[in-house]
Scaffold this motif. Structure first.
Motif, PDB file in Angstrom:
ATOM      1  N   LYS A 132     -18.175  -9.707   8.454  1.00 52.15           N
ATOM      2  CA  LYS A 132     -19.142 -10.724   8.031  1.00 52.15           C
ATOM      3  C   LYS A 132     -20.090 -10.172   6.973  1.00 52.15           C
ATOM      4  CE  LYS A 132     -19.197 -14.134  11.647  1.00 52.15           C
ATOM      5  NZ  LYS A 132     -20.043 -15.154  12.297  1.00 52.15           N
ATOM      6  N   THR A 170     -18.792 -10.172   3.429  1.00 54.01           N
ATOM      7  CA  THR A 170     -18.723 -11.455   2.706  1.00 54.01           C
ATOM      8  C   THR A 170     -20.019 -11.774   1.964  1.00 54.01           C
ATOM      9  OG1 THR A 170     -19.492 -12.788   4.594  1.00 54.01           O
ATOM     10  CG2 THR A 170     -17.116 -12.347   4.447  1.00 54.01           C
ATOM     11  N   ASP A 172     -13.770  -4.788   0.896  1.00 55.90           N
ATOM     12  CA  ASP A 172     -14.721  -5.775   0.394  1.00 55.90           C
ATOM     13  C   ASP A 172     -16.133  -5.213   0.253  1.00 55.90           C
ATOM     14  OD1 ASP A 172     -12.814  -7.697   0.072  1.00 55.90           O
ATOM     15  OD2 ASP A 172     -13.268  -8.795   1.908  1.00 55.90           O
TER      16      ASP A 172
END
Length: 204
Positions: A50, A53, A101
């Protein structure tokens, strides 16, 4: 409950993860084992997914602190007991996606924190590339990464070479696993000692 909130609160994440880290410092302490048994690896990894992101688009530096805390917990605790259970859990919860990411932010870390995060992929995970189920889980994650925006992020990051080395090793081991499956039941000899040794993959 913090992870399920409509809007992710970085400060709350830092507080909770730092507290979990403080309870898990001792390798054999009952708190560490109790948290592991309560699926803390899964929850910390999901928190990192999370965080990944939003960490590249937010001005809230608390997300960077939360990221370091999450990776710090995994660095310290993934190899608890036999390690296999926790590495498998982290991979299936999205560790590789979180790593790739978040990678654009690694250049902002101080050397000690960067070394810790880097070591997860450079030093810890490669030791578990002898387990069939871990290789299969990694292969599934890497296919998604290779065909999505995560690849571009990690390719432009400070950990590009570390990631490519790990990626290549995982592909090599998965190829050996594929060959082992194809040749199963056949009596085949191989003069390549390295290949022969890799073929003896654990079936866990």
């Amino acid at each position: 409950s913090t992870l399920q909130a409509p809007k992710l609160n970085a400060t709350h994440l830092v507080i909770h993860m730092d507290f979990i880290n403080s309870l898990s410092r001792s390798y054999k302490h009952a708190f560490r084992n109790a948290l592991l048994s309560a699926n803390v690896i899964w929850n910390i990894t999901k928190a990192l997914v999370k965080i990944s992101t939003v960490v590249n688009t937010t001005q809230d530096l608390a997300f960077l602190d939360a990221m370091v805390s999450g990776f710090g917990y995994l660095y310290n605790c993934l190899e608890s007991s036999d390690g296999f259970t926790w590495v498998t859990q982290a991979i299936r919860a999205g560790l590789l996606t979180a790593f790739t990411d978040c990678s654009p932010q690694f250049s902002q870390l101080d050397p000690e924190d960067f070394g810790m995060v880097k070591d997860i992929v450079e030093r810890i995970l490669p030791r578990y590339l002898v387990y069939r189920s871990i290789l299969e889980a990694i292969d599934t994650s890497m296919k998604k990464i290779d065909h999505g925006p995560s690849k571009g992020r990690v390719d432009r990051s400070i950990v590009k070479d570390v990631w490519n080395k790990f990626h290549g090793l995982a592909l090599e081991r998965n190829m050996v696993l594929w060959r082992a499956n194809v040749m199963k039941g056949k009596n085949v000899t191989c003069d390549n000692v390295k290949v022969s040794r890799l073929s003896e993959l654990h079936t866990c």
